[in-house]
Design a protein around this motif. Structure first.
Motif, PDB file in Angstrom:
ATOM      1  N   GLY A  42      -9.591   4.142   5.023  1.00  0.00           N
ATOM      2  CA  GLY A  42      -9.108   3.866   6.373  1.00  0.00           C
ATOM      3  C   GLY A  42     -10.205   3.880   7.415  1.00  0.00           C
ATOM      4  N   ASN A  64      -6.583   5.398  11.495  1.00  0.00           N
ATOM      5  CA  ASN A  64      -5.794   5.672  10.292  1.00  0.00           C
ATOM      6  C   ASN A  64      -6.664   6.248   9.170  1.00  0.00           C
ATOM      7  N   ARG A  65      -6.178   7.346   8.577  1.00  0.00           N
ATOM      8  CA  ARG A  65      -6.885   7.954   7.443  1.00  0.00           C
ATOM      9  C   ARG A  65      -5.888   8.201   6.319  1.00  0.00           C
ATOM     10  N   LYS A  93      -0.174  -0.808   4.960  1.00  0.00           N
ATOM     11  CA  LYS A  93       0.881  -0.756   5.972  1.00  0.00           C
ATOM     12  C   LYS A  93       0.799  -1.922   6.958  1.00  0.00           C
TER      13      LYS A  93
END
Lengths: 110, 408
Positions: A42, A64-65, A93
């Motif tokens: 991410g 985001n991770r 996603k």
């Protein structure tokens, strides 16, 4: 699987889920001692990898991770293959969110 | 039999698809300025693109890595990100130039205002890419681009000085105006070895699911397609020399290049030339926009592929849509596409080592390639061209400044 070179065969390699879907690259590795315990994926991990340019890319890409335990890695060949489908890890996603909009355009599902 | 036919059809499409706006501009301008003197640079450039396309295609077939997979894996995130940024900028400039070229060709055919045609061109390209399968796109634009063979007919009909033409293939440096001569040499090499061709070629290998069994096909494709395409470049330079140098014309406008075919062949020559330019440049625009999206998706690990429908690879699809819009914005400012082409080609010469070095490294890595690592010939040529590329990368921008972008 004990004979792979983590730095050369895993870091920065393509991730594939159990359906063969491309779902990110290995952006970072979590180590405990000499052992890899998880894969990090991410934009949230880019900053520490590329200085100023990485920070800019991280800023654009978002924070985001995703952390995937090493036990979820099925095997490592040309890519790093995961045991389950991407959504179960929270991967892919953005593509999943965009897809319904694209599908409304004629010809998107030829 | 049908396999042979397929191969032949593929090769025809490759010939038509070889020439893009960079080749059109630099070959004709070089002919118009230095006559036949720069002909020798064309085979040098063509061999270079063959060597690195073959290598990247073999890497794709054996290791399942496209160029920007290899770039990131072998140079790491930080250096890879710089290479990505540089190639995306060059790609966007190239795309903008190609779109400008499409609009100019349309203008010669339809006579509508340039800016209206720019928008029409981008909409048409987007619809084609969104709806048509790539196999069809390649065929349609490749065969359309074959109309450029009219320049080969024109070159012969113009009755060039064959002795001088032959001498042009012997490497040498011009006595007068050496800086401009070198600028054109760098531009011709940059135009022949455009990086987007290698990105597109290697990603195509992955999409066609090449395996180690296909490396013979890969070699044949790279050698025959590019070598025959190189003949069109030679024809363009001879036409530039025979028509424009003889009459002291500087082909500053893309339309002027088409006049090179009208002079010996009349209206039909002009029409074929314009149609050929339209399809060649349009096809190159599609290759370029895909290359930009391939690179980004490969570097960040997104789903990609033109054989998936757009909804199958959403970020990939949105990337090429975005690139088309961004390129349209650039050309809508009214910047001259021929000027844009020169900048794109010269900057791509600067960016070349960033992509060619990782390919050479991976092609030599037995861990990736097993017994299909580079042989001695591939390495001698690969290293030789790497030196050539480094020299032109360093020389490109100073030459551009000294010659005022080829204007003196």
């Amino acid at each position: 699987m004990d004979k792979i070179h983590i730095g050369r065969n895993v870091l920065d390699h393509q991730l594939l889920d159990s359906d063969g879907r491309r779902c990110g690259n290995v952006d970072d590795l979590a180590l405990e001692g000499n052992e890899v315990v998880a894969i990090h994926v991410g934009p949230g991990y880019w900053q520490r990898r590329a200085g100023l340019l990485g920070r800019v890319a991280g800023f654009i890409g978002g924070s985001n991770r995703v952390r995937i335990p090493w036990s979820e890695v099925e095997k490592v060949d040309a890519a790093v293959r995961l045991r389950r489908p991407a959504p179960e890890y929270g991967l892919g996603k953005i593509d999943d969110r965009l897809r319904p909009y694209l599908e409304r355009v004629p010809g998107a599902k030829r | 039999m049908s396999k042979l036919l397929n191969l032949a059809l593929g090769i025809l499409a490759a010939i038509g698809g070889f020439v893009d706006i960079g080749d059109l501009v630099f070959n004709t301008a070089a002919g118009a300025t230095f006559g036949y003197q720069l002909l020798w640079v064309i085979p040098v450039g063509v061999l270079g693109i063959i060597v690195y396309s073959e290598m990247s295609g073999r890497v794709a077939a054996v290791s399942e890595k496209a160029v920007f997979d290899a770039v990131r894996e072998r140079t790491g995130f930080a250096a890879g990100l710089s290479a990505l940024l540089a190639s995306e900028v060059v790609n966007l400039l190239t795309l903008a130039a190609e779109i400008g070229g499409v609009a100019i060709a349309l203008q010669l055919l339809a006579g509508l205002p340039y800016r209206v045609l720019l928008v029409l061109a981008v909409v048409a390209l987007a619809v084609v890419v969104w709806t048509l399968q790539l196999e069809w796109i390649e065929r349609v634009f490749g065969y359309g681009g074959l109309c450029l063979v009219v320049f080969a007919v024109a070159a012969v009909k113009l009755g060039p000085d064959w002795a001088k033409t032959g001498n042009g293939f012997i490497p040498h440096i011009a006595q007068n105006n050496s800086w401009l001569y070198l600028y054109f040499a760098v531009g011709l090499l940059g135009a022949a070895m455009t990086p987007y061709e290698v990105y597109f070629y290697s990603s195509g290998g992955i999409e066609d699911r090449w395996t180690a069994e296909d490396i013979g096909l890969n070699r044949a494709n790279a050698i025959v397609g590019y070598a025959l395409g190189g003949f069109l470049s030679i024809a363009l330079m001879i036409v530039g020399a025979s028509v424009f140098l003889r009459h002291g014309i500087n082909p500053e406008h893309l339309g002027t290049i088409a006049l090179g075919a009208e002079q010996p062949l009349g209206k039909i020559g002009l029409l074929l030339a314009v149609v050929g330019i339209l399809f060649a440049v349009g096809g190159a625009a599609i290759d370029t926009v895909f290359s930009g999206a391939y690179n980004l998706a490969q570097f960040f690990g997104w789903e990609w592929g033109r054989y998936r429908h757009p909804a199958g690879a959403p970020r990939f699809a949105l990337t090429w849509v975005f690139l088309l819009v961004a390129a349209l914005a650039i050309v809508l400012t009214g910047v001259d596409p021929v000027m844009l082409t020169e900048y794109a080609v010269i900057f791509s010469a600067v960016a070349l080592p960033l992509t060619y070095i990782p390919i050479l490294l991976v092609a030599n890595d037995p861990e990736y390639m097993g017994r299909h690592v580079n042989g001695r010939l591939a390495n001698v040529l690969g290293l030789g061209y790497l030196i050539v590329i480094m020299v032109i990368a360093i020389a490109a921008i100073p030459l551009m400044i000294i010659t005022n972008v080829g204007q003196n």
